[in-house]
Design a protein around this motif. Structure first.
Motif, PDB file in Angstrom:
ATOM      1  N   HIS A  76      19.447  -7.440  -9.469  1.00  0.00           N
ATOM      2  CA  HIS A  76      18.748  -8.068 -10.614  1.00  0.00           C
ATOM      3  C   HIS A  76      19.604  -9.193 -11.197  1.00  0.00           C
ATOM      4  O   HIS A  76      19.116 -10.289 -11.461  1.00  0.00           O
ATOM      5  N   SER A  77      20.905  -8.887 -11.397  1.00  0.00           N
ATOM      6  CA  SER A  77      21.798  -9.887 -11.998  1.00  0.00           C
ATOM      7  C   SER A  77      22.056 -11.033 -11.031  1.00  0.00           C
ATOM      8  O   SER A  77      22.152 -12.200 -11.435  1.00  0.00           O
ATOM      9  N   GLU A  78      22.176 -10.686  -9.754  1.00  0.00           N
ATOM     10  CA  GLU A  78      22.484 -11.701  -8.750  1.00  0.00           C
ATOM     11  C   GLU A  78      21.352 -12.724  -8.659  1.00  0.00           C
ATOM     12  O   GLU A  78      21.578 -13.936  -8.673  1.00  0.00           O
ATOM     13  N   LEU A  79      20.117 -12.210  -8.578  1.00  0.00           N
ATOM     14  CA  LEU A  79      18.984 -13.131  -8.473  1.00  0.00           C
ATOM     15  C   LEU A  79      18.823 -13.924  -9.764  1.00  0.00           C
ATOM     16  O   LEU A  79      18.456 -15.100  -9.733  1.00  0.00           O
ATOM     17  N   ALA A  80      19.114 -13.281 -10.902  1.00  0.00           N
ATOM     18  CA  ALA A  80      18.961 -13.982 -12.186  1.00  0.00           C
ATOM     19  C   ALA A  80      19.804 -15.254 -12.202  1.00  0.00           C
ATOM     20  O   ALA A  80      19.370 -16.300 -12.677  1.00  0.00           O
ATOM     21  N   TRP A  81      21.038 -15.171 -11.654  1.00  0.00           N
ATOM     22  CA  TRP A  81      21.883 -16.375 -11.651  1.00  0.00           C
ATOM     23  C   TRP A  81      21.255 -17.488 -10.801  1.00  0.00           C
ATOM     24  O   TRP A  81      21.195 -18.643 -11.204  1.00  0.00           O
ATOM     25  N   MET A  82      20.747 -17.095  -9.626  1.00  0.00           N
ATOM     26  CA  MET A  82      20.160 -18.113  -8.742  1.00  0.00           C
ATOM     27  C   MET A  82      18.939 -18.755  -9.415  1.00  0.00           C
ATOM     28  O   MET A  82      18.736 -19.964  -9.311  1.00  0.00           O
ATOM     29  N   LEU A  83      18.151 -17.945 -10.121  1.00  0.00           N
ATOM     30  CA  LEU A  83      16.970 -18.491 -10.796  1.00  0.00           C
ATOM     31  C   LEU A  83      17.362 -19.323 -12.017  1.00  0.00           C
ATOM     32  O   LEU A  83      16.696 -20.312 -12.345  1.00  0.00           O
ATOM     33  N   LEU A 107      16.135 -13.548 -16.549  1.00  0.00           N
ATOM     34  CA  LEU A 107      16.428 -12.210 -16.020  1.00  0.00           C
ATOM     35  C   LEU A 107      15.121 -11.445 -15.804  1.00  0.00           C
ATOM     36  O   LEU A 107      14.953 -10.742 -14.806  1.00  0.00           O
ATOM     37  N   MET A 108      14.196 -11.632 -16.718  1.00  0.00           N
ATOM     38  CA  MET A 108      12.901 -10.958 -16.568  1.00  0.00           C
ATOM     39  C   MET A 108      12.162 -11.488 -15.327  1.00  0.00           C
ATOM     40  O   MET A 108      11.555 -10.721 -14.578  1.00  0.00           O
TER      41      MET A 108
END
Ligand code: AQP
Length: 329
Positions: free
Chosen positions: A87-94, A129-130
């Motif tokens: 969740h956190s990893e993808l949040a950074w990319m987004l 993040l959401m």
């Protein structure tokens, strides 16, 4: 293959009938029609300061309430957000593909940041993040209350922007609002949505409130200057009380009019209170049974995380490849 559903609740404050009608009860209704993932979004909770020991207890309380409300852990995955690092990893990319202007328009950020002495960057990034929570699982449907519509719209924009920059990657999810109960208002102030963080005693009905407390809170609810229910001229307080009754009972519009037209407000409040108590009593009973066995609850959360982690990791791998980031595979 069934389409996937994702939704979440922050482990902050006491879960109330707005959360139940806007989210939980709909999850229960639709869970078997989809592959369902329901998440306790603890990383969202820490966008404002939480006392660590209270947060930990709240996470388990919310998980138990998911089960008590009727989420079936054999079919649906119940997960804690921070136990799936993707969740956190993808949040950074987004975050890197989200224009700041989009986030500056979020009304929830404006409202929540106004109440903080120091505004953490996490509160600003909250909607990204959401978006990551949802896009990580390629969820097609996101059942939420009306207050989350703007964040869902942003999630769709982020998915589309990523897809146009890096090629088709994410499913663009649909928002699913409930027919009744999409926006339950505060009982003390029917112009503001019922909210976990509003501390006023007469504001909300918590799912674990005693029958006495529920009766007392409804009894004090704001109505209007009419003496009795008049569907043509009623104010937002009466509309809210009728909406809560209708959402819990599933009564049709015509039957609502027949039952309540001309009813004095004291009686209306009693009717609403008893309807809510009738629905919450079995939920509270199940809650007591579930919390009597903490090992069971921890097992459900472990199993949920184990089930969804491969899906989440595959998405992160795919996104990394799409963006040109290093992957060993
Ligand atoms: N008043 C409401 N009516 C209908 N649905 C509601 N929801 C929240 N309030 C209402 C829905 O409940 C789900 C979980 O909410 P959340 O905890 O993720 O976030 P929130 O919207 O921020 O909830 P609160 O109660 O207002 O908490 P605080 O005060 O902590 O911010 C979501 O699907 C939401 O739409």
């Amino acid at each position: 293959m069934k389409a996937r559903v994702f939704s979440g609740v922050q482990p902050t404050g006491n879960l109330h009938i707005g959360n139940y009608l806007g989210a939980l009860s709909n999850w229960v209704k639709i869970q078997h029609s989809y592959e369902s993932i329901f998440c306790i979004v603890d990383l969202h909770a820490v966008t404002v300061y939480q006392k660590p020991e209270e947060l930990r207890a709240k996470i388990l309380e919310i998980a138990a309430l998911f089960l008590a409300a009727g989420i079936d852990p054999k079919h649906s995955s119940i997960i804690v957000q921070s136990s799936v690092p993707a969740h956190s990893e993808l949040a950074w990319m987004l975050t890197c593909v989200t224009p700041m202007g989009w986030l500056q328009r979020m009304t929830q950020f404006k409202a929540k940041s106004a109440a903080q002495e120091t505004v953490g960057d996490g509160l600003f990034q909250y909607p990204v993040l959401m978006a990551a929570d949802i896009l990580l699982y390629h969820a097609a449907i996101v059942p939420v209350g009306d207050d989350q519509s703007q964040h869902l719209e942003l999630t769709r924009d982020i998915a589309q922007r990523f897809n146009s920059l890096y090629g088709e990657t994410f499913v663009v999810p649909e928002t699913k609002l409930p027919g009744f109960g999409a926006r339950v208002m505060g009982l003390d102030d029917p112009t503001a949505k019922m909210s976990k963080s509003s501390a006023g005693a007469g504001h909300a009905i918590a799912l674990l409130d005693t029958p006495e407390k529920i009766r007392k809170t409804f009894n004090r609810a704001t109505t209007d200057s009419n003496p009795a229910v008049d569907f043509a001229t009623m104010g937002p307080g009466v509309e809210n009380l009728l909406g809560i009754y209708q959402a819990f009972s599933g009564t049709a519009d015509a039957a609502m009019r027949e039952k309540f037209t001309g009813m004095r407000y004291g009686d209306l409040k009693k009717q609403v209170a008893e309807m809510v108590i009738m629905h919450l009593e079995p939920l509270q009973q199940r809650y007591r049974e579930i919390t009597a066995d903490p090992g069971y609850l921890e097992g459900v959360l472990r199993e949920g995380a184990a089930r969804v982690t491969p899906i989440a990791n595959d998405t992160v791998e795919l996104v990394k490849r799409r963006m040109g980031l290093y992957t060993a595979r």
